[in-house]
Design a protein around this motif. Sequence first.
Motif, short mmCIF file in Angstrom:
data_model
loop_
_atom_site.label_atom_id
_atom_site.label_comp_id
_atom_site.label_asym_id
_atom_site.label_seq_id
_atom_site.Cartn_x
_atom_site.Cartn_y
_atom_site.Cartn_z
N LYS A 37 0.98 -1.12 -0.05
CA LYS A 37 0.07 0.00 -0.01
C LYS A 37 0.84 1.33 -0.05
O LYS A 37 1.67 1.13 0.61
N ASN A 38 0.60 2.21 -0.76
CA ASN A 38 1.21 3.46 -0.88
C ASN A 38 1.01 4.17 0.49
O ASN A 38 -0.17 4.37 0.97
N PRO A 39 2.22 4.76 1.25
CA PRO A 39 1.99 5.13 2.65
C PRO A 39 1.24 6.49 2.65
O PRO A 39 0.64 6.94 3.68
N ASN A 42 -2.60 5.27 0.77
CA ASN A 42 -3.44 4.21 1.31
C ASN A 42 -3.67 3.23 -0.20
O ASN A 42 -4.56 2.33 0.01
N LEU A 58 9.58 4.41 -0.18
CA LEU A 58 9.86 3.26 0.85
C LEU A 58 10.42 4.07 1.99
O LEU A 58 10.39 3.65 3.00
N GLU A 61 7.45 5.34 4.15
CA GLU A 61 6.81 4.07 4.93
C GLU A 61 7.72 3.73 6.11
O GLU A 61 7.25 3.34 6.91
N ASN A 62 9.09 3.53 5.65
CA ASN A 62 9.97 3.48 6.99
C ASN A 62 9.70 4.32 7.96
O ASN A 62 10.00 3.86 9.21
N GLN A 64 7.19 6.03 8.70
CA GLN A 64 6.11 5.94 9.59
C GLN A 64 6.03 4.47 10.44
O GLN A 64 5.55 4.86 11.63
N ARG A 65 6.88 3.49 10.01
CA ARG A 65 6.99 2.50 10.75
C ARG A 65 7.75 2.85 12.12
O ARG A 65 7.70 2.27 13.19
#
Length: 94
Positions: A37-39, A42, A58, A61-62, A64-65
């Motif tokens: 999913k696109n961060p 979505n 990426l 996403e990283n 956000q994680r």
Amino acid sequence: MKVQIPIAEEGQFCPFNGKDTSTVCHKCPLWIQVRGKNPQSNEEVDHWACSFAWLPMLLIENSQRQVQTGAAVESFRNEMVSANHSTLKALEAK
């Protein structure tokens, strides 16, 4: 089972090979498929592109994680402090 690697669309320039992407990318080890999913939006993603082109998404996403992990660690820490405080009170009462 060997994966069928698609050929890139014509008209884009590969900065590594100096050629049109449609002639070189499907042979390049940096040409990868990303599913997920696109961060930001979505939306579902299932697309082949150069790994360098995927980097911004990426990295978002990283990040956000990492924020989620930090929040979970802080929450766990607060629970442990609370539990240790309760244990100390119970031991002192004896």
